[in-house]
Write a protein that holds these residues in place. Structure first.
Motif, mmCIF file in Angstrom:
data_model
loop_
_atom_site.group_PDB
_atom_site.id
_atom_site.type_symbol
_atom_site.label_atom_id
_atom_site.label_comp_id
_atom_site.label_asym_id
_atom_site.label_seq_id
_atom_site.Cartn_x
_atom_site.Cartn_y
_atom_site.Cartn_z
ATOM 1 N N ASP A 154 -7.374 8.335 11.843
ATOM 2 C CA ASP A 154 -7.454 8.300 13.305
ATOM 3 C C ASP A 154 -6.093 7.990 13.931
ATOM 4 O OD1 ASP A 154 -10.115 8.929 12.992
ATOM 5 O OD2 ASP A 154 -10.789 6.863 13.107
ATOM 6 N N ASP A 155 -6.013 6.964 14.758
ATOM 7 C CA ASP A 155 -4.778 6.683 15.494
ATOM 8 C C ASP A 155 -3.835 5.734 14.761
ATOM 9 O OD1 ASP A 155 -5.411 8.304 17.716
ATOM 10 O OD2 ASP A 155 -6.724 6.731 18.520
ATOM 11 N N GLN A 156 -4.108 5.459 13.500
ATOM 12 C CA GLN A 156 -3.199 4.593 12.741
ATOM 13 C C GLN A 156 -1.802 5.204 12.643
ATOM 14 O OE1 GLN A 156 -5.167 4.061 8.898
ATOM 15 N NE2 GLN A 156 -5.667 1.946 9.434
ATOM 16 N N ASP A 157 -0.811 4.360 12.608
ATOM 17 C CA ASP A 157 0.565 4.779 12.321
ATOM 18 C C ASP A 157 0.692 4.871 10.804
ATOM 19 O OD1 ASP A 157 3.245 5.087 11.845
ATOM 20 O OD2 ASP A 157 3.876 3.338 13.008
ATOM 21 N N PRO A 158 0.933 6.064 10.255
ATOM 22 C CA PRO A 158 1.012 6.203 8.796
ATOM 23 C C PRO A 158 2.091 5.337 8.151
ATOM 24 C CG PRO A 158 0.789 8.347 9.822
ATOM 25 C CD PRO A 158 1.028 7.368 10.928
ATOM 26 N N GLU A 159 3.138 5.007 8.909
ATOM 27 C CA GLU A 159 4.199 4.172 8.333
ATOM 28 C C GLU A 159 3.659 2.791 7.983
ATOM 29 O OE1 GLU A 159 7.165 5.239 7.415
ATOM 30 O OE2 GLU A 159 6.621 7.225 8.202
ATOM 31 N N THR A 160 2.903 2.200 8.884
ATOM 32 C CA THR A 160 2.388 0.858 8.637
ATOM 33 C C THR A 160 1.093 0.885 7.839
ATOM 34 O OG1 THR A 160 1.313 0.886 10.809
ATOM 35 C CG2 THR A 160 3.501 -0.100 10.668
ATOM 36 N N ALA A 161 0.231 1.857 8.109
ATOM 37 C CA ALA A 161 -1.075 1.889 7.443
ATOM 38 C C ALA A 161 -0.927 2.115 5.942
ATOM 39 C CB ALA A 161 -1.946 2.984 8.052
ATOM 40 N N LEU A 162 -0.090 3.068 5.557
ATOM 41 C CA LEU A 162 0.056 3.362 4.129
ATOM 42 C C LEU A 162 0.772 2.223 3.416
ATOM 43 C CD1 LEU A 162 -0.440 5.325 1.829
ATOM 44 C CD2 LEU A 162 1.696 6.486 2.429
ATOM 45 N N ASP A 163 1.780 1.648 4.041
ATOM 46 C CA ASP A 163 2.464 0.505 3.429
ATOM 47 C C ASP A 163 1.505 -0.663 3.221
ATOM 48 O OD1 ASP A 163 4.860 1.769 3.189
ATOM 49 O OD2 ASP A 163 5.867 0.683 4.809
ATOM 50 N N ALA A 164 0.655 -0.940 4.214
ATOM 51 C CA ALA A 164 -0.283 -2.058 4.092
ATOM 52 C C ALA A 164 -1.257 -1.826 2.943
ATOM 53 C CB ALA A 164 -1.040 -2.248 5.407
ATOM 54 N N LEU A 165 -1.738 -0.604 2.821
ATOM 55 C CA LEU A 165 -2.666 -0.288 1.738
ATOM 56 C C LEU A 165 -1.971 -0.419 0.389
ATOM 57 C CD1 LEU A 165 -4.058 1.993 -0.284
ATOM 58 C CD2 LEU A 165 -5.586 0.699 1.212
ATOM 59 N N ALA A 166 -0.777 0.165 0.276
ATOM 60 C CA ALA A 166 -0.033 0.125 -0.990
ATOM 61 C C ALA A 166 0.338 -1.307 -1.368
ATOM 62 C CB ALA A 166 1.223 0.991 -0.889
ATOM 63 N N ASP A 167 0.793 -2.077 -0.407
ATOM 64 C CA ASP A 167 1.165 -3.463 -0.696
ATOM 65 C C ASP A 167 -0.016 -4.229 -1.295
ATOM 66 O OD1 ASP A 167 3.645 -2.933 0.375
ATOM 67 O OD2 ASP A 167 3.306 -4.036 2.249
ATOM 68 N N GLY A 168 -1.178 -4.027 -0.709
ATOM 69 C CA GLY A 168 -2.344 -4.753 -1.173
ATOM 70 C C GLY A 168 -2.800 -4.335 -2.554
ATOM 71 N N VAL A 169 -2.914 -3.022 -2.774
ATOM 72 C CA VAL A 169 -3.470 -2.579 -4.065
ATOM 73 C C VAL A 169 -2.508 -2.857 -5.214
ATOM 74 C CG1 VAL A 169 -4.954 -0.873 -2.959
ATOM 75 C CG2 VAL A 169 -2.714 -0.157 -3.833
ATOM 76 N N PHE A 170 -1.212 -2.743 -4.958
ATOM 77 C CA PHE A 170 -0.271 -3.049 -6.031
ATOM 78 C C PHE A 170 -0.225 -4.554 -6.305
ATOM 79 C CE2 PHE A 170 1.993 1.154 -5.123
ATOM 80 C CZ PHE A 170 1.450 1.757 -6.249
ATOM 81 N N ALA A 171 -0.346 -5.355 -5.261
ATOM 82 C CA ALA A 171 -0.411 -6.800 -5.477
ATOM 83 C C ALA A 171 -1.646 -7.182 -6.287
ATOM 84 C CB ALA A 171 -0.427 -7.531 -4.131
ATOM 85 N N ALA A 172 -2.718 -6.402 -6.141
ATOM 86 C CA ALA A 172 -3.959 -6.667 -6.875
ATOM 87 C C ALA A 172 -3.926 -6.121 -8.297
ATOM 88 C CB ALA A 172 -5.141 -6.081 -6.118
ATOM 89 N N GLY A 173 -2.865 -5.369 -8.627
ATOM 90 C CA GLY A 173 -2.725 -4.876 -9.991
ATOM 91 C C GLY A 173 -3.041 -3.417 -10.211
ATOM 92 N N ALA A 174 -3.185 -2.640 -9.139
ATOM 93 C CA ALA A 174 -3.477 -1.213 -9.303
ATOM 94 C C ALA A 174 -2.411 -0.544 -10.165
ATOM 95 C CB ALA A 174 -3.552 -0.522 -7.944
ATOM 96 N N ASP A 175 -2.844 0.333 -11.052
ATOM 97 C CA ASP A 175 -1.928 0.994 -11.980
ATOM 98 C C ASP A 175 -1.302 2.255 -11.400
ATOM 99 O OD1 ASP A 175 -2.334 -0.497 -14.712
ATOM 100 O OD2 ASP A 175 -4.332 -0.278 -13.842
ATOM 101 N N ALA A 176 -1.910 2.806 -10.356
ATOM 102 C CA ALA A 176 -1.365 4.012 -9.733
ATOM 103 C C ALA A 176 -1.990 4.172 -8.363
ATOM 104 C CB ALA A 176 -1.651 5.250 -10.591
ATOM 105 N N LEU A 177 -1.254 4.833 -7.469
ATOM 106 C CA LEU A 177 -1.759 5.163 -6.149
ATOM 107 C C LEU A 177 -1.546 6.653 -5.919
ATOM 108 C CD1 LEU A 177 -2.937 4.236 -3.421
ATOM 109 C CD2 LEU A 177 -0.589 3.807 -2.654
ATOM 110 N N TRP A 178 -2.657 7.366 -5.729
ATOM 111 C CA TRP A 178 -2.614 8.790 -5.408
ATOM 112 C C TRP A 178 -2.808 8.929 -3.899
ATOM 113 C CZ3 TRP A 178 -1.365 12.533 -8.794
ATOM 114 C CH2 TRP A 178 -1.489 12.263 -10.153
ATOM 115 N N VAL A 179 -1.916 9.663 -3.246
ATOM 116 C CA VAL A 179 -1.943 9.761 -1.784
ATOM 117 C C VAL A 179 -2.146 11.205 -1.355
ATOM 118 C CG1 VAL A 179 -0.758 9.236 0.370
ATOM 119 C CG2 VAL A 179 -0.326 7.824 -1.659
#
Length: 342
Positions: free
Chosen positions: A153-178
């Motif tokens: 929707d109206d999310q800014d991809p610069e902040t939205a994607l960074d926030a998602l990536a920061d969280g999942v990698f901090a939780a130990g995700a092994d890969a992120l497919w975008v």
């Protein structure tokens, strides 16, 4: 002749030890029969299941939902859900079934997943996605990964994607497919969401620069292996969707063009393997069309391809149809004329 899948008994290095070419999870398409077929064309691709909801994994017919053949490996199970405890339980069940990876869907925009508060709408709650990944990682022996959009929707991809990536990698995700598009949860259908939102590959490239030591893969609108190779100059993996499904012959070139493997696929051997597989499926009460529906685009662009499609689309659906239909369809392809044209 097309490049070979090599030795299926040699699984190669870990899933994310190097560059990766994957076939995307696609609802109603990437079932176990589709995956077995794709594996005949390349041993290198990472294959994905259809998305399966965590509640269904826990409470449903697991063999029907999760059953797979040993030949499919490496194969990942994609889960849908937003309850960390249920996702963790479903991930353990999938791991016990033999899946090589468990992937969390944070990208599907369909009405059904929105009503269940999962899929692409989870882009709005990165903290919850982080909790889900952490729960799935707890005690897991296989990679836990995430597939998302660049925003909704109206999310800014610069902040939205960074926030998602920061969280999942901090939780130990092994890969992120975008998937390099936004998802519009209001105003666009799931089909329109695959085409209308503009692609922004550069946004995914920037994410990779931000995370040089994490695996970042890209998806969306990639139609050729040449395009895939170009993306691999910027990210770690490429995921093919509709191009791999509608023109599966593209997968036969993955080994040679992306990984430098030698050898060629014998098209007759592919049909023979699918015939033997179909015979087993029919003996267990299945129908030939369950398998051949995934194969109609195999010889796209070759002389006789139209007749091949016609035979599989008609004869294979008739009551009592058996593997001989595959041989009849193969006979329609004029390999001599195709070779001369090449």
């Amino acid at each position: 002749m097309i490049p070979s899948h090599g030795n299926p008994e040699d699984p190669g290095p870990g899933l994310y030890a190097g560059r990766v070419l994957a076939v995307a999870p696609m609802m109603d398409w990437t079932d176990r029969h589709c995956r077995f077929f794709h594996r005949q064309l390349t041993r290198r691709a990472l294959l994905y299941s259809e998305m399966v909801v965590a509640d269904a994994v826990i409470n449903g017919n697991r063999e029907r939902l999760l059953g797979l053949s040993p030949e499919e490996h490496p194969v990942a199970l994609q889960l849908g859900g937003s309850d960390p405890a249920k996702l963790a339980q479903a991930a353990r069940i999938g791991e016990d079934f033999g899946y090589d990876e468990i992937n969390l869907n944070v990208g599907c925009p369909s009405d059904r997943v929105q009503s269940g508060t999962f899929g692409a709408c989870l882009m709005k709650t990165p903290a919850l996605v982080t909790e889900c990944v952490a729960a799935m990682k707890d005690g897991s022996r296989v990679p836990i990964t995430v597939k998302c959009r660049i925003g909704v929707d109206d999310q800014d991809p610069e902040t939205a994607l960074d926030a998602l990536a920061d969280g999942v990698f901090a939780a130990g995700a092994d890969a992120l497919w975008v998937h390099a598009r936004k998802a519009w949860l209001e105003g666009l259908s799931p089909k329109e969401n695959r085409d209308i939102p503009p692609l922004d590959y550069e946004r995914v490239y920037r994410l990779k620069k931000r995370y040089p030591n994490r695996f970042i893969g890209i998806n969306g609108g990639i139609n050729t292996l040449h395009e895939a190779q170009n993306h691999l100059d910027h990210v770690d993996g490429v995921m093919l969707g509709r191009a791999a499904y509608h023109t599966p012959g593209i997968l036969a070139f993955v080994n040679a063009e992306l990984f430098g493997d030698a050898g060629e696929v014998d098209c007759m051997a592919v049909i023979d393997a699918m015939g033997a597989y179909a015979a087993r499926h029919i003996a267990q009460g299945g129908r030939l069309a369950h398998i051949t529906r995934h194969m109609v685009g195999l010889f796209h662009g070759l002389p006789g391809a139209r007749r091949f499609r016609q035979i599989l689309s008609t004869d294979a659906t008739r009551p009592g149809a058996g593997p001989e239909v595959l041989q009849s369809a193969l006979a329609a392809i004029d390999f001599d004329r195709a070779g001369k044209a090449a």
